[in-house]
Enzyme design. Structure first.
Site, PDB file in Angstrom:
ATOM      1  N   SER A  51       0.836  -1.189   0.000  1.00 48.53           N
ATOM      2  CA  SER A  51       0.000   0.000   0.000  1.00 48.53           C
ATOM      3  C   SER A  51       0.882   1.254   0.000  1.00 48.53           C
ATOM      4  O   SER A  51       1.701   1.434  -0.899  1.00 48.53           O
ATOM      5  CB  SER A  51      -0.943  -0.059   1.206  1.00 48.53           C
ATOM      6  OG  SER A  51      -1.906   0.956   1.166  1.00 48.53           O
ATOM      7  N   HIS A 110      -2.406  -1.487  -4.122  1.00 48.83           N
ATOM      8  CA  HIS A 110      -3.865  -1.560  -4.230  1.00 48.83           C
ATOM      9  C   HIS A 110      -4.433  -0.147  -4.193  1.00 48.83           C
ATOM     10  O   HIS A 110      -3.696   0.825  -4.094  1.00 48.83           O
ATOM     11  CB  HIS A 110      -4.475  -2.450  -3.140  1.00 48.83           C
ATOM     12  CG  HIS A 110      -4.293  -1.959  -1.736  1.00 48.83           C
ATOM     13  ND1 HIS A 110      -4.698  -2.669  -0.637  1.00 48.83           N
ATOM     14  CD2 HIS A 110      -3.761  -0.817  -1.227  1.00 48.83           C
ATOM     15  CE1 HIS A 110      -4.425  -2.000   0.466  1.00 48.83           C
ATOM     16  NE2 HIS A 110      -3.852  -0.875   0.137  1.00 48.83           N
TER      17      HIS A 110
END
Length: 202
Positions: free
Chosen positions: A106, A131
């Protein structure tokens, strides 16, 4: 457990150095900071971001022409805190070399890719995951709508930066970040998140 939580438990090793003026002790992270090494360990939040930003600015003031090494082992966290680190990395004069050890996911992966081009590294058994932005707005419908618009704008902003940093087409980045997208170190190199997978120091 974050580095700060570990420190609170008194588990951070101390290093003792001898000099002509006697002994001096440092916690291990302060000693490594003298070598221009900064760590992001654990969750990205306002507290960890403030520490990283302060260290980057301090090292720039010490020597604006010498590279800074930024080691990342993080599952990600707050977008606004992470963007404070990202913007500081781009703002300061020294090149920031990034290194993934363990896991960069992330915002951790985003910051890994944010290092100076040609100076982004990963150890061979590290994992990287990208993501889309996560949100969790609550409250009145109008407030949720406002937050949703902001999250979509942030998602688009981060995808554009990631496309620029990796050299991937924007549409591919958008598709890949729709869900958790895990990469090995070699796959991260192929994707453009890192420039080199290293097994030992040159």
């Amino acid at each position: 457990m974050s580095a700060l939580e570990t420190q609170a438990l008194g588990m951070i090793p101390m290093v003792i150095e001898q000099s002509g003026r006697g002994e001096r002790s440092y916690d291990i992270y302060s000693r490594l900071l003298k070598e221009r090494i900064v760590f992001l360990i654990g969750e990205v939040n306002d507290q960890t971001a403030n520490l990283v930003v302060a260290q980057l600015l301090f090292l720039e003031s010490e020597n604006p022409d010498k590279d800074i090494s930024f080691y990342i082992n993080s599952p990600g966290g707050s977008v606004t805190a992470g963007m404070a680190i990202y913007d500081t990395m781009q703002f300061i004069k020294p090149d920031v070399s990034t290194m993934c050890l363990g896991f960069a996911a992330s915002m951790g992966a985003f910051l890994l890719a944010a290092g100076a081009k040609g100076k982004r590294f990963s150890l061979p058994n590290s994992k990287i995951m990208i993501h889309q932005v996560l949100g969790g707005a609550r409250g009145q419908a109008t407030d949720i709508e406002i937050h949703a618009r902001d999250i979509l704008r942030t998602k688009d902003q981060m995808n554009r930066i990631l496309a620029e940093r990796t050299g991937q087409p924007l549409e591919k980045v958008k598709a890949d970040t729709e869900r958790d997208y895990f990469l090995t170190a070699d796959e991260a190199k192929e994707y453009g998140l890192v420039d080199q997978v290293v097994t030992q120091r040159p």
